[in-house]
Design an enzyme around this catalytic site. Sequence first.
Site, PDB file in Angstrom:
ATOM      1  N   TYR A 136      15.339 -17.620 -43.043  1.00 42.21           N
ATOM      2  CA  TYR A 136      14.171 -18.441 -42.477  1.00 42.21           C
ATOM      3  C   TYR A 136      13.851 -19.487 -43.584  1.00 42.21           C
ATOM      4  CZ  TYR A 136      13.995 -14.984 -38.724  1.00 42.21           C
ATOM      5  OH  TYR A 136      14.050 -14.158 -37.508  1.00 42.21           O
ATOM      6  N   LYS A 150      22.620  -4.842 -44.122  1.00 40.48           N
ATOM      7  CA  LYS A 150      23.984  -4.937 -43.840  1.00 40.48           C
ATOM      8  C   LYS A 150      25.011  -5.439 -44.966  1.00 40.48           C
ATOM      9  CE  LYS A 150      26.884  -5.551 -40.052  1.00 40.48           C
ATOM     10  NZ  LYS A 150      27.255  -4.521 -39.143  1.00 40.48           N
ATOM     11  N   ASP A 184      22.662  -2.473 -37.673  1.00 37.91           N
ATOM     12  CA  ASP A 184      23.253  -2.437 -36.461  1.00 37.91           C
ATOM     13  C   ASP A 184      22.748  -0.863 -35.974  1.00 37.91           C
ATOM     14  OD1 ASP A 184      24.953  -1.987 -38.369  1.00 37.91           O
ATOM     15  OD2 ASP A 184      26.640  -2.448 -37.295  1.00 37.91           O
ATOM     16  N   ASP A 206      12.117  -9.036 -38.364  1.00 38.61           N
ATOM     17  CA  ASP A 206      11.474  -9.528 -37.052  1.00 38.61           C
ATOM     18  C   ASP A 206      11.900  -9.107 -35.986  1.00 38.61           C
ATOM     19  OD1 ASP A 206      10.523 -11.790 -35.674  1.00 38.61           O
ATOM     20  OD2 ASP A 206      11.771 -13.543 -36.113  1.00 38.61           O
ATOM     21  N   ASP A 211      10.048  -6.060 -33.475  1.00 38.00           N
ATOM     22  CA  ASP A 211       9.557  -6.400 -31.853  1.00 38.00           C
ATOM     23  C   ASP A 211      10.261  -5.169 -31.174  1.00 38.00           C
ATOM     24  OD1 ASP A 211       8.452  -8.611 -32.340  1.00 38.00           O
ATOM     25  OD2 ASP A 211       9.432  -9.457 -30.716  1.00 38.00           O
TER      26      ASP A 211
END
Length: 360
Positions: A142, A192, A224, A248, A252
């Site tokens: 980001y 990852k 994942d 992020d 959620d």
Amino acid sequence: MKFDIAVIKGDGIGPEIVTEAMKVLEETGRLYGHSFTFTQCLAGGCAIDQEGMPLPRETVDVCRKSHSVLLGAVGGPKWDDQPGHLRAEKAILGLRSEMGLIANLRPALMFDSLADACPLKPEFVRGGLDVLIVRELTGGIYFGERGRKQTPDMGEMAYDVMPYSEKEIERIGRVAFEMAGKRNGKVTSVDKSNVLETSRLWRSVMHRLKEEYPEIEYSDLFVDNAAMQLVINPKQFDVIVTENMFGDILSDEASMITGSIGMLPSASLGEGSLGLYEPIHGSAPDIAGKGLANPLATILSAAMMLRYSLNLPEEADCIENAVNRVLKEGQRTADIAKPGETVLSTSQMGDMVVKALSKN
Ligand code: NAD
């Protein structure tokens, strides 16, 4: 004790829900002998309307000088057509960077009395759920270099770079290990590293760090797999620490497991005690001004503020217990009510929590 709190009510339901959290803080202060001085500041759409910018300098100055910041929510359709740098949501990114906030803490806590709202099968969450996601907030994709360029034969190309330094990883890792020490003593680091170089650095720094915290049970998980484990066995987690974009998305996912967006608080912390506390939801323009908003996420954010910025854990427990009690009594706002149940307005729910504080 005396505390200065910067208050940003913001837009949409922001003013309604923050007013209730202030009532709860005031009553908690009265019960425990603390006084809170609230300084209200503008940010978001209302700041664009009044000052021509989403984050006025004065707001930043007040926030930095305060012991902590309580925020409702910003943004709404009225300001959606503003150019990028003038969008209401810029206020949040600006505040995070001006206040040096590096860690976003999002507890996904399921109250027993709201278990029906959980979308998972009851056997997956029996006995409740209490996961804390620690998300790195100022690094990664980001904030990395981005751009577009023309290629000779593949049309336009876009790229976003995901940089991470050892220092950034280490400081968020420390937040996670420290938090786990105050909770159930488990850290799961999500990356990852089978694909990404930043993740390989992430993992090596986390492994170095875990040697400093031998009392904490540590494990690694690919992102994942983490997304999958959160829905098939969420109770295995205590603290999950991860980089900005993975956090992020996973936060959620984790928060939705608990059922209602109107219930979930968050904290953003820097290296000192100054923090920004806000519900995870937005300004809910569809219900603004109607007294329909659930103020509990903001009230629970105020409890986090007492725990993490003001070092008042007993007072924080008192607020959380009051919320629990009110829910157990069956008090509901519209978003968490079942058909046929009596529904409280935003301010009635705030009053219920205020009353319940002294019953603890
Ligand atoms: P939202 O979270 O505002 O609303 C999503 C849905 O949840 C709506 O139906 C809303 O009515 C409901 N809801 C949200 N909070 C509730 C509460 N406390 N009680 C009862 N119901 C509640 O998300 P959105 O509609 O995508 O965004 C609306 C605006 O908020 C947008 O401008 C967005 O950019 C902004 N936003 C701000 C923040 C922030 O200030 N940190 C975060 C997310 C979105």
